[in-house]
Design an enzyme around this catalytic site. Structure first.
Site, PDB file in Angstrom:
ATOM      1  N   ASP A   1      36.272  19.915  39.302  1.00 10.29           N
ATOM      2  CA  ASP A   1      35.475  18.843  39.911  1.00 10.29           C
ATOM      3  C   ASP A   1      34.687  18.136  38.820  1.00 10.29           C
ATOM      4  O   ASP A   1      34.241  18.775  37.858  1.00 10.29           O
ATOM      5  CB  ASP A   1      34.513  19.416  40.958  1.00 10.29           C
ATOM      6  CG  ASP A   1      35.231  19.891  42.215  1.00 10.29           C
ATOM      7  OD1 ASP A   1      36.281  19.317  42.547  1.00 10.29           O
ATOM      8  OD2 ASP A   1      34.738  20.818  42.863  1.00 10.29           O
TER       9      ASP A   1
ATOM     10  N   ASP B   1      39.956  15.158  46.180  1.00 15.55           N
ATOM     11  CA  ASP B   1      39.051  15.253  47.327  1.00 15.55           C
ATOM     12  C   ASP B   1      38.790  13.872  47.916  1.00 15.55           C
ATOM     13  O   ASP B   1      38.733  13.701  49.138  1.00 15.55           O
ATOM     14  CB  ASP B   1      37.720  15.886  46.913  1.00 15.55           C
ATOM     15  CG  ASP B   1      37.866  17.296  46.381  1.00 15.55           C
ATOM     16  OD1 ASP B   1      38.823  17.991  46.762  1.00 15.55           O
ATOM     17  OD2 ASP B   1      37.010  17.690  45.563  1.00 15.55           O
TER      18      ASP B   1
END
Length: 167
Positions: free
Chosen positions: A128, A147
């Site tokens: 991330d 995402d």
């Protein structure tokens, strides 16, 4: 019996959605390779001070670090779930069960889900790097392009579900 030109046109019709899913995977993986090679774990670079920046974090769980500390079994569950959902969405595209908007949503979700699966299989966690926050008072959990595509795809599915059915 349909002629070969009609069959080829139908095949090309759904292949564009798979090509889009592949593009999502490539963009996602390229972005993760960049951040994983250019940032140190936990390093933060503010782009818009007090609101938006880039970081490097590893997420062994699902979205928003759901089940991140579950002990490792969650990696297999989320990988299996991503393959199952992507398979069903892909099959629905091939069979022509979806509208154009739903095909777009499915391509985004498949690309995002499989992009995160690649991370889990290679690294054992998802990379991330997007950080949204309000100064030091509030932080949204770090996320990535995969995402983002999954969320946009889910939003498109909701929009498609809200449209009035045609007679």
């Amino acid at each position: 019996m349909p002629d070969s030109a009609a069959l080829a046109a139908g095949r090309r019709g759904y292949l564009k959605w798979f090509a889009l899913a592949l593009l999502v995977i490539v963009l996602d993986q390229l972005s993760k390779v960049y951040f994983n090679s250019q940032y140190q774990f936990g390093e933060v670079h503010e782009v818009v001070p007090g609101f938006f920046g880039f970081t490097l974090l590893y997420n062994p769980g699902a979205a928003f670090s759901f089940l991140a500390s579950a002990g490792g079994w969650q990696k297999h569950l989320f990988t299996l779930l991503a393959f199952a959902v992507s398979g069903w969405l892909g099959w629905s595209i091939v069979k022509g069960h979806f509208s154009c908007r739903m095909n777009l949503a499915a391509a985004f979700i498949m690309g995002g889900a499989l992009g995160n699966v690649i991370d889990r299989m290679i690294h054992g966690h998802v990379i991330d790097f997007i950080l949204v926050h309000y100064y030091n008072a509030w932080y949204y959990p770090a996320f990535n392009l995969a995402d983002s595509f999954i969320c946009v795809g889910a939003g498109l599915m909701v929009l498609d579900g809200l449209k009035k059915p045609s007679r």
